[in-house]
Design a protein around this motif. Structure first.
Motif, PDB file in Angstrom:
ATOM      1  N   LEU A 137       0.836  -1.199   0.000  1.00 34.13           N
ATOM      2  CA  LEU A 137       0.000   0.000   0.000  1.00 34.13           C
ATOM      3  C   LEU A 137       0.872   1.250   0.000  1.00 34.13           C
ATOM      4  CD1 LEU A 137      -2.360  -1.105   2.912  1.00 34.13           C
ATOM      5  CD2 LEU A 137      -2.891  -1.250   0.476  1.00 34.13           C
ATOM      6  N   PRO A 138       0.427   2.308  -0.688  1.00 28.57           N
ATOM      7  CA  PRO A 138       1.156   3.575  -0.587  1.00 28.57           C
ATOM      8  C   PRO A 138       0.963   4.175   0.801  1.00 28.57           C
ATOM      9  CG  PRO A 138      -0.840   3.863  -1.873  1.00 28.57           C
ATOM     10  CD  PRO A 138      -0.713   2.395  -1.611  1.00 28.57           C
ATOM     11  N   TYR A 139       2.036   4.726   1.354  1.00 31.27           N
ATOM     12  CA  TYR A 139       1.934   5.368   2.671  1.00 31.27           C
ATOM     13  C   TYR A 139       1.240   6.717   2.540  1.00 31.27           C
ATOM     14  CZ  TYR A 139       3.130   7.889   6.900  1.00 31.27           C
ATOM     15  OH  TYR A 139       3.055   8.632   8.046  1.00 31.27           O
ATOM     16  N   LYS A 140       0.401   7.032   3.524  1.00 29.61           N
ATOM     17  CA  LYS A 140      -0.253   8.335   3.606  1.00 29.61           C
ATOM     18  C   LYS A 140      -0.030   8.898   5.002  1.00 29.61           C
ATOM     19  CE  LYS A 140      -3.853   6.827   0.368  1.00 29.61           C
ATOM     20  NZ  LYS A 140      -5.287   6.537   0.181  1.00 29.61           N
ATOM     21  N   GLN A 141       0.108  10.206   5.068  1.00 34.27           N
ATOM     22  CA  GLN A 141       0.337  10.867   6.355  1.00 34.27           C
ATOM     23  C   GLN A 141      -0.768  10.522   7.340  1.00 34.27           C
ATOM     24  OE1 GLN A 141       2.500  11.991   8.134  1.00 34.27           O
ATOM     25  NE2 GLN A 141       2.479  14.174   8.543  1.00 34.27           N
ATOM     26  N   LYS A 142      -0.390  10.181   8.564  1.00 38.86           N
ATOM     27  CA  LYS A 142      -1.302   9.811   9.644  1.00 38.86           C
ATOM     28  C   LYS A 142      -2.028   8.487   9.378  1.00 38.86           C
ATOM     29  CE  LYS A 142      -0.886  13.183  12.687  1.00 38.86           C
ATOM     30  NZ  LYS A 142      -0.530  12.937  14.121  1.00 38.86           N
ATOM     31  N   MET A 143      -1.489   7.671   8.509  1.00 38.89           N
ATOM     32  CA  MET A 143      -2.065   6.351   8.244  1.00 38.89           C
ATOM     33  C   MET A 143      -1.983   5.503   9.508  1.00 38.89           C
ATOM     34  SD  MET A 143      -0.835   3.862   5.139  1.00 38.89           S
ATOM     35  CE  MET A 143      -2.031   2.932   4.202  1.00 38.89           C
ATOM     36  N   THR A 144      -3.058   4.769   9.815  1.00 40.49           N
ATOM     37  CA  THR A 144      -3.094   3.961  11.025  1.00 40.49           C
ATOM     38  C   THR A 144      -3.229   2.476  10.694  1.00 40.49           C
ATOM     39  OG1 THR A 144      -5.500   4.032  11.270  1.00 40.49           O
ATOM     40  CG2 THR A 144      -4.234   5.864  12.246  1.00 40.49           C
ATOM     41  N   LEU A 145      -3.085   1.664  11.729  1.00 40.70           N
ATOM     42  CA  LEU A 145      -3.251   0.222  11.581  1.00 40.70           C
ATOM     43  C   LEU A 145      -4.644  -0.113  11.069  1.00 40.70           C
ATOM     44  CD1 LEU A 145      -2.196  -2.674  12.029  1.00 40.70           C
ATOM     45  CD2 LEU A 145      -2.984  -2.490  14.405  1.00 40.70           C
ATOM     46  N   LEU A 146      -5.657   0.608  11.535  1.00 39.96           N
ATOM     47  CA  LEU A 146      -7.017   0.364  11.072  1.00 39.96           C
ATOM     48  C   LEU A 146      -7.154   0.656   9.578  1.00 39.96           C
ATOM     49  CD1 LEU A 146      -9.922  -0.417  11.693  1.00 39.96           C
ATOM     50  CD2 LEU A 146     -10.362   1.963  12.331  1.00 39.96           C
ATOM     51  N   VAL A 180      -3.929  -6.717  16.424  1.00 41.39           N
ATOM     52  CA  VAL A 180      -4.918  -6.615  15.358  1.00 41.39           C
ATOM     53  C   VAL A 180      -6.280  -7.134  15.806  1.00 41.39           C
ATOM     54  CG1 VAL A 180      -5.526  -7.386  13.039  1.00 41.39           C
ATOM     55  CG2 VAL A 180      -3.175  -6.709  13.547  1.00 41.39           C
ATOM     56  N   ASN A 181      -6.292  -8.264  16.521  1.00 42.15           N
ATOM     57  CA  ASN A 181      -7.566  -8.828  17.000  1.00 42.15           C
ATOM     58  C   ASN A 181      -8.301  -7.841  17.901  1.00 42.15           C
ATOM     59  OD1 ASN A 181      -7.462 -11.214  15.656  1.00 42.15           O
ATOM     60  ND2 ASN A 181      -7.050 -12.507  17.423  1.00 42.15           N
ATOM     61  N   ASP A 182      -7.571  -7.261  18.844  1.00 46.12           N
ATOM     62  CA  ASP A 182      -8.196  -6.321  19.774  1.00 46.12           C
ATOM     63  C   ASP A 182      -8.786  -5.130  19.029  1.00 46.12           C
ATOM     64  OD1 ASP A 182      -7.431  -7.971  21.799  1.00 46.12           O
ATOM     65  OD2 ASP A 182      -5.815  -6.702  22.553  1.00 46.12           O
ATOM     66  N   LEU A 183      -8.123  -4.719  17.956  1.00 44.07           N
ATOM     67  CA  LEU A 183      -8.574  -3.551  17.205  1.00 44.07           C
ATOM     68  C   LEU A 183      -9.813  -3.845  16.377  1.00 44.07           C
ATOM     69  CD1 LEU A 183      -8.205  -0.662  16.141  1.00 44.07           C
ATOM     70  CD2 LEU A 183      -6.639  -1.596  14.414  1.00 44.07           C
ATOM     71  N   ILE A 184      -9.764  -4.889  15.543  1.00 45.88           N
ATOM     72  CA  ILE A 184     -10.845  -5.080  14.574  1.00 45.88           C
ATOM     73  C   ILE A 184     -11.968  -5.993  15.069  1.00 45.88           C
ATOM     74  CG2 ILE A 184      -9.279  -4.640  12.661  1.00 45.88           C
ATOM     75  CD1 ILE A 184      -9.159  -7.585  12.081  1.00 45.88           C
ATOM     76  N   LYS A 185     -11.707  -6.770  16.120  1.00 50.18           N
ATOM     77  CA  LYS A 185     -12.760  -7.654  16.620  1.00 50.18           C
ATOM     78  C   LYS A 185     -13.363  -7.174  17.934  1.00 50.18           C
ATOM     79  CE  LYS A 185     -11.132 -11.848  14.306  1.00 50.18           C
ATOM     80  NZ  LYS A 185     -10.754 -13.275  14.468  1.00 50.18           N
ATOM     81  N   ARG A 186     -12.587  -6.396  18.712  1.00 52.59           N
ATOM     82  CA  ARG A 186     -13.068  -5.916  20.002  1.00 52.59           C
ATOM     83  C   ARG A 186     -13.245  -4.405  20.035  1.00 52.59           C
ATOM     84  NH1 ARG A 186      -8.687  -9.596  23.332  1.00 52.59           N
ATOM     85  NH2 ARG A 186      -9.456 -11.639  22.603  1.00 52.59           N
ATOM     86  N   GLY A 187     -12.813  -3.745  18.977  1.00 52.11           N
ATOM     87  CA  GLY A 187     -12.986  -2.293  18.922  1.00 52.11           C
ATOM     88  C   GLY A 187     -12.128  -1.522  19.894  1.00 52.11           C
ATOM     89  N   ASP A 188     -10.968  -2.067  20.254  1.00 46.18           N
ATOM     90  CA  ASP A 188     -10.068  -1.412  21.196  1.00 46.18           C
ATOM     91  C   ASP A 188      -9.250  -0.367  20.445  1.00 46.18           C
ATOM     92  OD1 ASP A 188      -8.243  -0.611  23.076  1.00 46.18           O
ATOM     93  OD2 ASP A 188      -7.565  -2.628  23.617  1.00 46.18           O
ATOM     94  N   VAL A 189      -9.641   0.906  20.553  1.00 43.61           N
ATOM     95  CA  VAL A 189      -8.977   1.963  19.782  1.00 43.61           C
ATOM     96  C   VAL A 189      -7.546   2.198  20.251  1.00 43.61           C
ATOM     97  CG1 VAL A 189     -11.115   3.131  19.163  1.00 43.61           C
ATOM     98  CG2 VAL A 189      -9.964   3.739  21.298  1.00 43.61           C
ATOM     99  N   SER A 190      -7.207   1.751  21.456  1.00 46.59           N
ATOM    100  CA  SER A 190      -5.827   1.922  21.920  1.00 46.59           C
ATOM    101  C   SER A 190      -4.854   1.084  21.101  1.00 46.59           C
ATOM    102  CB  SER A 190      -5.709   1.546  23.400  1.00 46.59           C
ATOM    103  OG  SER A 190      -5.902   0.150  23.601  1.00 46.59           O
ATOM    104  N   ALA A 191      -5.380   0.107  20.359  1.00 43.20           N
ATOM    105  CA  ALA A 191      -4.529  -0.732  19.505  1.00 43.20           C
ATOM    106  C   ALA A 191      -4.342  -0.135  18.121  1.00 43.20           C
ATOM    107  CB  ALA A 191      -5.136  -2.137  19.378  1.00 43.20           C
TER     108      ALA A 191
END
Length: 208
Positions: A137-146, A180-191
């Motif tokens: 993927l091309p990098y974009k400024q402020k790109m996040t894991l999500l 990744v699991n905590d982020l996309i399956k549990r909605g943990d924004v800290s991840a």
């Protein structure tokens, strides 16, 4: 004998607790957690092969055109042949085109606008392993894991998402753990950590 057995169980339990704490702190990969903030405030987009640039030459419409950046990182435009573009930002490329055109017209004024983004290989984000659609993927400024997970369609049913390793090429290939699991399956924004140019995400397969 009972006392000895009791002490042995106590030691075993103690080590199990220490091990569990280690997993909680460092993640399944054994690496330290990735820092939440990573983007550089002074980041400038760098042109790479596959990009498309719009060259505008003031008062010279016949010299203005949109051209692709070739796989060798160079561009060709009217009166400009084989000019290196890869590794430059739009402003630097515009100044180089002005220098090249200055041999033919007086005081050229050039503006370069990047209209299709791929970026140099060194700044692209790579996702490998148990992603639904492993890709670059091309990098974009402020790109996040999500953002990255949305682009690759999430992870497979066999993935160990919380065991994912982030390889940070801009920091001598230092490795971090991301959840990744905590982020996309549990909605943990800290991840939802920020990415940096050149990051590589390695998503392993779960063994149980």
């Amino acid at each position: 004998m009972f006392v000895s057995l009791h002490k042995g169980l106590g030691v075993a339990v103690r080590w199990l607790v220490i091990g569990a704490l280690g997993v909680a702190v460092f993640g399944c990969s054994g690496n330290p957690p990735a820092p939440y903030s990573a983007a550089s405030p002074d980041y400038n987009y760098i042109i790479g092969p596959g990009d498309t640039v719009n060259i505008v030459v003031w008062r010279n419409p016949e010299l203005s055109m949109t051209v692709p950046v070739r796989p060798d990182g160079k561009i060709t435009a009217p009166l400009v042949e084989d000019l290196p573009a890869m590794g430059k930002d739009a402003t630097k490329l515009a100044r180089d085109i002005e220098e090249a055109l200055g041999k033919f017209i007086r005081d050229p004024v050039v503006t370069v606008i990047v209209t299709a983004f791929v970026g140099p290989y060194s700044e692209q984000i790579r996702v490998v392993g148990e992603a639904a659609k492993p890709q670059t993927l091309p990098y974009k400024q402020k790109m996040t894991l999500l953002d990255v997970m949305i682009a690759v369609g999430g992870i497979t049913e066999f993935a160990n998402g919380n065991g994912t390793t982030l390889l940070r090429t801009t920091e001598n290939n230092k490795q971090f753990s991301v959840r990744v699991n905590d982020l996309i399956k549990r909605g943990d924004v800290s991840a939802n950590v920020e990415m940096k140019p050149g990051d590589v995400l390695i998503i392993p397969r779960s063994w149980f």
